[in-house]
Design a protein around this motif. Structure first.
Motif, PDB file in Angstrom:
ATOM      1  N   ARG A 214      26.707  28.804  28.041  1.00  0.00           N
ATOM      2  CA  ARG A 214      26.653  30.194  28.522  1.00  0.00           C
ATOM      3  C   ARG A 214      27.951  30.923  28.201  1.00  0.00           C
ATOM      4  NH1 ARG A 214      24.395  27.580  33.193  1.00  0.00           N
ATOM      5  NH2 ARG A 214      22.134  27.918  33.311  1.00  0.00           N
ATOM      6  N   VAL A 215      29.081  30.219  28.355  1.00  0.00           N
ATOM      7  CA  VAL A 215      30.372  30.843  28.046  1.00  0.00           C
ATOM      8  C   VAL A 215      30.440  31.226  26.573  1.00  0.00           C
ATOM      9  CG1 VAL A 215      32.859  30.422  27.861  1.00  0.00           C
ATOM     10  CG2 VAL A 215      31.626  29.718  29.923  1.00  0.00           C
ATOM     11  N   ARG A 216      30.023  30.304  25.708  1.00  0.00           N
ATOM     12  CA  ARG A 216      30.149  30.530  24.271  1.00  0.00           C
ATOM     13  C   ARG A 216      29.091  31.496  23.739  1.00  0.00           C
ATOM     14  NH1 ARG A 216      32.312  27.461  20.079  1.00  0.00           N
ATOM     15  NH2 ARG A 216      33.904  26.966  21.650  1.00  0.00           N
ATOM     16  N   PHE A 217      27.863  31.368  24.226  1.00  0.00           N
ATOM     17  CA  PHE A 217      26.758  32.092  23.595  1.00  0.00           C
ATOM     18  C   PHE A 217      26.037  33.081  24.506  1.00  0.00           C
ATOM     19  CE2 PHE A 217      26.915  27.928  21.313  1.00  0.00           C
ATOM     20  CZ  PHE A 217      27.360  28.410  20.088  1.00  0.00           C
ATOM     21  N   GLY A 218      26.494  33.224  25.736  1.00  0.00           N
ATOM     22  CA  GLY A 218      25.861  34.166  26.643  1.00  0.00           C
ATOM     23  C   GLY A 218      26.753  35.373  26.897  1.00  0.00           C
ATOM     24  N   ALA A 219      26.220  36.334  27.646  1.00  0.00           N
ATOM     25  CA  ALA A 219      27.006  37.518  27.994  1.00  0.00           C
ATOM     26  C   ALA A 219      28.034  37.150  29.061  1.00  0.00           C
ATOM     27  CB  ALA A 219      26.092  38.620  28.513  1.00  0.00           C
ATOM     28  N   ILE A 220      29.238  37.675  28.901  1.00  0.00           N
ATOM     29  CA  ILE A 220      30.325  37.447  29.855  1.00  0.00           C
ATOM     30  C   ILE A 220      30.585  38.776  30.549  1.00  0.00           C
ATOM     31  CG2 ILE A 220      32.759  36.846  30.112  1.00  0.00           C
ATOM     32  CD1 ILE A 220      32.423  35.066  27.612  1.00  0.00           C
ATOM     33  N   ALA A 221      30.421  38.793  31.876  1.00  0.00           N
ATOM     34  CA  ALA A 221      30.460  40.054  32.604  1.00  0.00           C
ATOM     35  C   ALA A 221      31.571  40.072  33.637  1.00  0.00           C
ATOM     36  CB  ALA A 221      29.114  40.308  33.285  1.00  0.00           C
ATOM     37  N   ASN A 222      32.125  41.248  33.827  1.00  0.00           N
ATOM     38  CA  ASN A 222      33.163  41.455  34.843  1.00  0.00           C
ATOM     39  C   ASN A 222      32.565  41.338  36.243  1.00  0.00           C
ATOM     40  OD1 ASN A 222      34.598  44.317  36.306  1.00  0.00           O
ATOM     41  ND2 ASN A 222      35.683  42.377  36.097  1.00  0.00           N
ATOM     42  N   THR A 223      33.236  40.591  37.089  1.00  0.00           N
ATOM     43  CA  THR A 223      32.764  40.393  38.463  1.00  0.00           C
ATOM     44  C   THR A 223      33.764  40.845  39.517  1.00  0.00           C
ATOM     45  OG1 THR A 223      33.637  38.123  38.418  1.00  0.00           O
ATOM     46  CG2 THR A 223      31.306  38.437  37.851  1.00  0.00           C
ATOM     47  N   SER A 224      35.042  40.956  39.144  1.00  0.00           N
ATOM     48  CA  SER A 224      36.044  41.255  40.165  1.00  0.00           C
ATOM     49  C   SER A 224      37.227  41.996  39.572  1.00  0.00           C
ATOM     50  CB  SER A 224      36.540  39.948  40.814  1.00  0.00           C
ATOM     51  OG  SER A 224      37.239  39.149  39.860  1.00  0.00           O
ATOM     52  N   VAL A 225      37.986  42.635  40.446  1.00  0.00           N
ATOM     53  CA  VAL A 225      39.281  43.199  40.099  1.00  0.00           C
ATOM     54  C   VAL A 225      40.256  42.731  41.164  1.00  0.00           C
ATOM     55  CG1 VAL A 225      38.745  45.381  41.271  1.00  0.00           C
ATOM     56  CG2 VAL A 225      40.584  45.293  39.576  1.00  0.00           C
ATOM     57  N   ALA A 226      41.354  42.157  40.733  1.00  0.00           N
ATOM     58  CA  ALA A 226      42.299  41.559  41.683  1.00  0.00           C
ATOM     59  C   ALA A 226      42.973  42.641  42.524  1.00  0.00           C
ATOM     60  CB  ALA A 226      43.344  40.740  40.935  1.00  0.00           C
ATOM     61  N   PRO A 227      43.179  42.365  43.833  1.00  0.00           N
ATOM     62  CA  PRO A 227      43.910  43.323  44.680  1.00  0.00           C
ATOM     63  C   PRO A 227      45.312  43.563  44.129  1.00  0.00           C
ATOM     64  CG  PRO A 227      42.868  41.600  46.004  1.00  0.00           C
ATOM     65  CD  PRO A 227      42.764  41.164  44.579  1.00  0.00           C
ATOM     66  N   LEU A 228      45.797  44.770  44.293  1.00  0.00           N
ATOM     67  CA  LEU A 228      47.123  45.135  43.801  1.00  0.00           C
ATOM     68  C   LEU A 228      48.145  45.000  44.917  1.00  0.00           C
ATOM     69  CD1 LEU A 228      46.019  48.301  41.824  1.00  0.00           C
ATOM     70  CD2 LEU A 228      46.705  46.103  40.845  1.00  0.00           C
ATOM     71  N   ASP A 229      49.325  44.513  44.568  1.00  0.00           N
ATOM     72  CA  ASP A 229      50.383  44.351  45.566  1.00  0.00           C
ATOM     73  C   ASP A 229      50.835  45.706  46.092  1.00  0.00           C
ATOM     74  OD1 ASP A 229      50.331  41.618  45.190  1.00  0.00           O
ATOM     75  OD2 ASP A 229      51.949  41.634  43.704  1.00  0.00           O
ATOM     76  N   THR A 230      51.173  45.716  47.365  1.00  0.00           N
ATOM     77  CA  THR A 230      51.688  46.935  47.984  1.00  0.00           C
ATOM     78  C   THR A 230      52.991  47.358  47.309  1.00  0.00           C
ATOM     79  OG1 THR A 230      50.665  46.418  50.111  1.00  0.00           O
ATOM     80  CG2 THR A 230      52.539  47.939  50.144  1.00  0.00           C
ATOM     81  N   VAL A 231      53.123  48.659  47.088  1.00  0.00           N
ATOM     82  CA  VAL A 231      54.333  49.211  46.491  1.00  0.00           C
ATOM     83  C   VAL A 231      55.243  49.706  47.614  1.00  0.00           C
ATOM     84  CG1 VAL A 231      55.277  51.010  45.005  1.00  0.00           C
ATOM     85  CG2 VAL A 231      53.125  49.861  44.387  1.00  0.00           C
ATOM     86  N   ALA A 232      56.432  49.145  47.685  1.00  0.00           N
ATOM     87  CA  ALA A 232      57.401  49.537  48.723  1.00  0.00           C
ATOM     88  C   ALA A 232      58.358  50.589  48.162  1.00  0.00           C
ATOM     89  CB  ALA A 232      58.178  48.319  49.199  1.00  0.00           C
ATOM     90  N   VAL A 233      58.527  51.682  48.922  1.00  0.00           N
ATOM     91  CA  VAL A 233      59.395  52.783  48.518  1.00  0.00           C
ATOM     92  C   VAL A 233      60.398  53.060  49.635  1.00  0.00           C
ATOM     93  CG1 VAL A 233      59.497  55.188  47.777  1.00  0.00           C
ATOM     94  CG2 VAL A 233      57.504  53.788  47.187  1.00  0.00           C
TER      95      VAL A 233
END
Length: 645
Positions: A214-233
């Protein structure tokens, strides 16, 4: 009773089959259909892998001649049968046929035998003689653990079942007596629901093998976006978009990851009062530019080059004029067009129509080369490279033949280079007079590259381990030689053939090489099959950075199947995909720039496409990831918390 699959606590049904040929418009002409296809059981039916395209193809019937491929040697297969080997790998037996499906003479007595450790890569062992002369049809095979031998069965031309045994299928001396009867349990499948199913069988494979397929010959689809670290100002400090995370990390169904740049909402940032402590949220959009399709009409062999000059970054586009599939002497006149813009999107036909860009002819028919000869046609497969610190274009012009018109066979791989001022700064690449006159690349002894057919084309340049190389097409194959960048018109070593067309999918030509170094590997894209609807993109790899002998064909590992081929993309057919070039966009994302056949605007030539590249969990490049698979709609908006303290 023979064992047809490896015993595993968790297994998945896999259908191995060949197809009934239809047309190249459906990516199912005989060269494609007559090969091993695979489909995994899914939802009560079958899920064809690789878009229904072949995965294992028979090799040519003999060595590709030194003077060029011989179409008579091309072979295909039908009636494949997949089975478990004694050592835990897999075997395939099939009837080998001539190109197009007719008998090649081996069917009277032999079967084709190949093996694979993982069903991702295949080794063709060769033809196995079964000791008969009355026909070998619809072969089957199985390992019999009880007798410690392989049982091989078939029907003869009279329709009678026959069988024999082998202790080792690769060793004809271990063959037993031929007898009557079938191999028990070694049946064939019906392939219900599989388009144009011809013949095949079902085996059970471990879940891990199915996952890798499946990895080699199937469709590979996005499932997640990683949380972004808090920006301190700090309280009272200035806050700009540059202080926020530049890229989002995306996760995919196969376990791979990728990053994409983020376009942050400037209004959200401006609304944050850093003089007051507090928590704030800024929204952004994952950048996923949608390039026009086609990007440029009648522009074949396209290339986009990220050009760094001083503090300025621009993008250069160059391609072969292919008006109505006549790249030799097109009706609009032979020429070598380039486009220059600050953004890739502004290189497109749409940008030209909107007045955001223009196309400039660096060369036109009648321009003289360095020897004073008039170049009258072709200007094929131009590529930008920086060679010895100079912006260069490798391309193939051609000259008038005996009939007084442009003749492709007079074409020579040639180079022009951008001139520089006294300080070493590049002159304006948009001005034709700022380029040197074309010179052909010659052998070390001063001879032409191809003394047999004369023509040499599709030249590219790359470097590895302190050495510089040209790779190009001549005699229907890809050749390689070392070059000194300070003398780019003269080779250092003799040309060596490193890739020849060996399968039905690349059949009579291997051309258009282009090389990328990534993660310790050289990834060489190249194209196979004749120009048109059956054109395909292959991949060959070699170790990078370790001083490998790149002139040794054994150093290069070539996929048995094409990396990119005709098929549907975002719901629309793309035919004859090929001549791919690696590039990078404004945000550093890897691109593949290629051409495909369309009838856009009623024109019939090859059109240019631009697409971002994904790398699967197994390290293979994915050239046709669809938009919603690249970034799922639900993951396109991201948020980051900003804390003022």
């Amino acid at each position: 009773m023979p064992s047809l699959a490896l015993p595993e606590p968790s297994t998945v049904e896999l259908l191995a089959y060949s197809r009934i040929p239809t047309t190249s418009d459906e990516a199912n002409n005989a060269d494609v259909a007559l090969s091993l296809h695979l489909a995994l059981a899914a939802g009560g039916g079958w899920e064809p892998l690789n878009g229904g395209y072949g995965i294992f193809f028979a090799k040519v019937a003999g060595a590709v001649p030194d003077d060029g491929p011989d179409e008579a040697l091309i072979r295909s297969l039908r009636d494949p049968y997949l089975f478990a080997l004694a050592d835990g790998g897999y075997g395939i037996v099939a009837t080998r046929v001539a190109r197009g499906g007719a008998s090649d003479g081996t069917q009277a007595s032999q079967v084709l035998f190949a093996r694979s450790a993982d069903l991702l890569a295949y080794e063709e062992v060769g033809m196995v003689d079964l000791g008969v002369t009355d026909g070998v049809n619809r072969p089957v095979a199985a390992w019999d653990a009880a007798t410690r031998c392989y049982l091989v069965g078939w029907t003869n031309d009279a329709g009678e079942p026959q069988r024999t045994t082998f202790a080792d299928l690769a060793d004809a001396s271990t063959r037993g007596e031929v007898g009557q009867g079938e191999v028990a349990g070694a049946g064939r499948a019906t392939g219900a629901g599989v388009p144009d199913f011809a013949s095949g069988n079902v085996v059970r494979v471990p879940g891990a093998v199915a996952d890798a397929l499946r990895v080699r010959f199937g469709a590979i689809a996005n499932t997640s976006v990683a949380p972004l670290d808090t920006v301190a100002v700090e309280r009272g400090a200035a806050l700009t978009v540059a202080d926020l995370p530049a890229r989002a990390t995306l996760g995919y169904t196969d376990g791979s990851t990728a990053t994409r740049a983020i376009a942050w909402n400037a209004a959200d940032v401006a609304a944050i009062d850093t003089s007051v402590p507090g928590q704030h949220t800024v929204t952004g959009t994952v950048k996923q530019p949608a390039y026009p399709t086609p990007f440029a009409d009648e522009r074949a062999d396209p290339s986009v080059f990220r050009y760094e000059s001083g503090d300025c970054t621009r993008f250069l586009m160059i391609a072969t004029e292919d008006l109505n599939m006549n790249p030799v002497d097109p009706a609009c006149g032979p020429h070598m067009p380039i486009r220059i813009a600050d953004r890739i999107d502004d290189l497109s036909d749409a940008a030209i129509a909107a007045g955001r860009s223009v196309e400039i002819d660096l060369l036109t028919a009648g321009d003289l080369d360095a020897a004073g000869n008039a170049m009258t046609g072709c200007f094929w497969a131009p590529e930008f490279h920086v060679i010895d610190g100079r912006l260069s274009i490798l391309f193939m012009p051609c000259y008038d033949g005996a009939d007084g018109s442009p003749d492709m066979w007079t074409g020579r791989a040639s180079i022009i280079q951008l001139k520089q001022d006294a300080s070493g700064a590049d002159l304006d690449p948009a001005a034709p007079e700022n380029w040197t006159r074309a010179e052909p690349v010659l052998r070390a002894d001063g001879g032409i590259l191809n003394p047999i057919e004369r023509i040499s084309l599709d030249m590219t340049f790359f470097q590895d381990s302190g050495r510089s190389y040209y790779a190009w097409q001549m005699l229907g194959a890809i050749y390689l030689a070392e070059v000194d960048p300070a003398e780019p018109t003269r080779l250092l070593t003799d040309p060596v053939r490193i890739i020849a067309p060996e399968y039905a999918w690349d059949n009579t030509i291997a051309e258009g090489p282009n090389v990328l170094e990534r993660d310790g590997k050289l990834l060489m894209l190249y194209s196979g099959s004749t120009v048109g609807d059956t054109y395909t993109t292959g991949l060959a790899t070699a170790p990078a950075g370790i001083g490998a002998d790149l002139s040794d064909p054994e150093t290069w590992a070539k996929l048995n199947y094409p990396l990119q081929k005709s098929g549907k993309f975002n719901g629309e057919w793309q035919l004859g995909t090929g001549h791919g070039m690696w590039s990078h966009d404004e945000d550093g994302n890897l691109l593949c720039v290629f051409h495909a056949r369309t009838d856009h605007l009623g024109l019939t030539g090859r059109d240019m496409f631009v697409r971002r590249v994904h790398f699967a969990a197994d390290g293979m490049p994915v050239l046709d990831q669809e938009a919603d698979d690249e970034v799922a709609p639900g993951n396109r908006v991201v948020r980051v918390r900003v804390r003022v303290a």
